[in-house]
Design an enzyme around this catalytic site. Structure first.
Site, PDB file in Angstrom:
ATOM      1  CB  SER A  68      -0.752   0.025   1.113  1.00 14.16           C
ATOM      2  OG  SER A  68      -0.054   0.065   2.317  1.00 14.16           O
ATOM      3  CE  LYS A 116      -2.798   2.154   4.366  1.00 13.39           C
ATOM      4  NZ  LYS A 116      -2.232   0.787   4.844  1.00 13.39           N
TER       5      LYS A 116
END
Length: 210
Positions: free
Chosen positions: A133, A171
C-alpha cells in the site's frame, strides 16, 4: 586509497536510497557525501566502514577491488566491532503492539547496527512491511522501515499507527480538522478517515534488506 564513486552511486540507487539518507546515516553532510559519489574526495576508513554497513556492501567492492558487492558475515562483524563507539544495535521486530511498551522481547527477530547520531537518544526499531500500500513512497512489501517511537506526528508524516481493534498499519497521516486520514501511497488502495488513531512511531526511512 582508491575509491569508486560510481560504484557507490550505483549501489545506493539499487538499494533505493536518497543520497541525503545515506549521508545522515554515515555521519557526513549531504555536500560531503556528494563529493564521494562524484570522485572529488575519498571517505576515511571509518566512513567507508559505515557506508558498507548501511548499504550492506563489501568495502572491496566500493574500492574497486572486487566485483562481488555482497557484504560477508565475517566482514560485517569486523565492521561492527571496529565501529562499536559509533553504532548501536536497534531491534528488528516481527510485530508491534498497542500500548506503552509497543513491543516485547518475544517480538524481536534480531538487531541491526545503526549510527548513534541517527538514534539521537530516541527509542527506535525496525519493522518488516507487509503489503504494497506504500509502494509509491518507495516502501515495498518485505522492506524494513526504521521507526522512531513517538506518540504523535506532523500531518504528512508516514507513521506506524493503530486503528480499530488494535490493528497496526503503515500509512501517511493527514490531519484534517478533527479527523485523521490514513492515506496509502498506491492508487489500488483507498484512504480511510478516523476520529482518532494511536501512533506507535514515525517512519524515518526504509531499508530493502537487513
Amino acid at each position: 586509497m582508491y575509491f569508486s564513486g560510481d560504484r557507490l552511486r550505483s549501489v545506493r540507487e539499487r538499494r533505493g536510497y536518497d543520497s541525503k539518507v545515506v549521508a545522515e546515516n554515515i555521519g557526513v553532510t549531504p555536500s560531503g557525501y556528494s563529493k564521494y559519489e562524484n570522485g572529488i574526495s575519498f571517505p576515511s576508513e571509518s566512513v567507508l566502514g559505515k557506508m558498507a554497513l548501511f548499504l550492506n556492501v563489501s568495502t572491496d567492492y566500493l574500492m574497486g577491488f572486487d566485483d562481488n558487492d555482497i557484504l560477508s558475515k565475517a566482514e560485517r562483524n569486523n565492521l561492527i566491532t571496529s565501529n562499536l563507539n559509533d553504532v548501536t544495535n536497534v531491534p528488528i521486530l516481527s510485530y508491534v503492539r498497542a500500548g506503552e511498551s509497543c513491543y516485547s522481547s518475544e517480538d524481536i527477530e534480531g538487531y541491526f547496527p545503526v549510527p548513534r547520531s541517527e538514534i539521537n537518544g530516541y527509542e527506535c526499531f525496525f519493522l518488516r512491511v507487509r503489503g504494497d500500500s506504500m509502494k509509491n513512497a518507495r516502501i515495498e512489501d518485505g522492506d524494513y522501515v526504521f521507526v522512531r517511537k513517538q506518540s504523535d506526528v506532523e500531518s504528512g508524516d508516514i507513521a506506524i499507527v493503530f486503528t480499530d481493534f488494535d490493528e497496526s498499519t503503515i500509512k501517511r497521516v493527514i490531519k484534517k480538522g478533527e479527523k485523521i486520514i490514513l492515506r496509502p501511497e498506491n492508487p489500488n488502495y483507498k484512504e480511510k478517515e478516523y476520529d482518532s488513531v494511536r501512533v506507535a512511531g514515525k517512519v524515518l526511512w526504509a531499508k530493502i534488506d537487513l
